[in-house]
Write an enzyme that holds these catalytic residues in place. Structure first.
Site, PDB file in Angstrom:
ATOM      1  CD  GLN A   1      -2.990  -0.550  -0.199  1.00 40.80           C
ATOM      2  OE1 GLN A   1      -3.163   0.612  -0.540  1.00 40.80           O
ATOM      3  NE2 GLN A   1      -3.539  -1.563  -0.859  1.00 40.80           N
ATOM      4  CB  SER A   2       4.223   1.953  -1.354  1.00 42.05           C
ATOM      5  OG  SER A   2       4.998   3.089  -1.660  1.00 42.05           O
ATOM      6  CG  ASN A   3       0.474   6.559   0.713  1.00 40.95           C
ATOM      7  OD1 ASN A   3      -0.662   6.330   0.311  1.00 40.95           O
ATOM      8  ND2 ASN A   3       0.824   6.409   1.975  1.00 40.95           N
TER       9      ASN A   3
END
Ligand SMILES: *Cc1c(COP(=O)(O)O)cnc(C)c1O
Length: 325
Positions: free
Chosen positions: A75-77
């Site tokens: 879920q890396s922004n």
């Protein structure tokens, strides 16, 4: 600091981002609370990595790169904003993500797909090797890949946040404390550098999201040294104070607990500001706790630097109950 102001930038962010008062939450807490809306930088749902990418993409383009390569969590922004920056700049993007492909991509991972990124999966232990392998394969295939480090935290990423500090001080220089989520350290290092360069004397408190205190301080110290060296800034990095709290690591990276959940719900319902389950929810939860413990004095002017991340909320939807609403 002038040397940083003239660095080439590829325009990706809507700047300046607004600062806004949070009057209801502030009066509940007995402080004067403001928020810096870097969740509104605007690149495919925005966030702090967009500022860093303005400088990183300009450097990639100056080097004739055709592909941006970076790495992060599922879920890396940072990965989502890198994929969006690549698409905006007409470049390709390869992402090395830690985890396993889920049946239905959610949140940031869904956006990575929509933004056209090529995704390579790895486990934590193999992350560095996989990254090197992807870089090498792109090169062998005749491409010119550009490596962006974890979190976009290198001297260019740090420079972006030194410039952001100047942007804030032009909007309002009179804060007693700035609080933010700190993880790969580039954002906090940049704010510290900008504060030194422009004479801001308030606290800059990073709430650690993952590393323990000594480790994160070491990372930030190294980034400060590298940035001062690379841009030949007239500063002594060893004299800069670095303030970090690791009191809110909870059950680990990307594990949303009660602290994060309550902060998310409180900011949303009280002020209409959406936080995220991994970074800003944890940092805001820490801030609320510090105020309640008296570590922030009543009446102080406090700025919460919102670094983005709300797309991840949709990957955590099953952990928010609608009971009692
Ligand atoms: C990456 C990220 C951070 C941490 O910034 P660093 O520069 O890596 O310390 C904070 N908040 C959000 C939402 C992020 O995506």
């Amino acid at each position: 600091m002038k040397k940083l102001e003239v660095l080439p930038r590829t325009p990706l962010a809507n700047l300046p981002t607004p600062i806004q008062p949070l009057p209801r939450l502030g009066s509940e807490l007995g402080i004067e609370l403001w928020v810096k809306r870097d969740d509104l930088t605007g690149l495919a749902f925005g966030g702090n990595k967009t500022r860093k990418l303005e400088l990183l993409v300009a450097d990639a383009q100056a080097n004739g790169a055709d592909t941006l390569v970076t790495t992060g969590a599922i879920q890396s922004n940072h990965c989502r904003q890198t994929a969006a920056a690549a698409a905006r700049a007409g470049l390709k993007c390869d992402l090395v993500l830690v985890g396993e492909p889920p049946e239905t991509p959610q949140g940031n991972l869904l956006l990575d797909h929509l933004l056209g990124a090529d995704i390579h999966w790895t486990d934590k232990a193999g992350q560095g090797m996989k990254y090197d392998q992807v870089m090498a394969e792109l090169g062998r295939a005749g491409g010119n890949p550009y490596a962006i480090p974890y979190g976009g935290s290198n001297p260019l990423g740090v420079a972006a946040y030194a410039l952001a500090m100047k942007e804030l001080l032009d909007q309002d220089p009179a804060f007693d404390a700035i609080m933010l989520a700190s993880s790969s350290g580039g954002t906090q290092a940049g704010l510290i550098l900008g504060a030194e360069g422009h004479g801001f004397n308030g606290r800059i408190l990073g709430i650690s999201i993952e590393p323990v205190e000594e480790e994160l301080i070491g990372i930030i110290r190294q980034l400060l040294t590298d940035t001062v060296d690379q841009f030949e800034l007239d500063l002594k990095p060893e004299n800069l104070a670095i303030e970090v709290s690791d009191d809110y690591l909870g059950a680990g990276y990307a594990v949303m607990g009660q602290l994060e959940k309550r902060a998310i719900e409180r900011f949303a319902a009280t002020e209409g500001v959406l936080l995220d389950p991994v970074y800003t929810g944890r940092a805001a939860g820490g801030m609320l706790d510090l105020v309640e413990k008296g570590a922030i004095k009543p009446g102080q002017r406090v700025l919460f630097w919102h670094t983005g991340g709300p797309p991840a909320l949709f990957a955590y939807n099953s952990q928010f109950s609608s009971a009692g609403r």
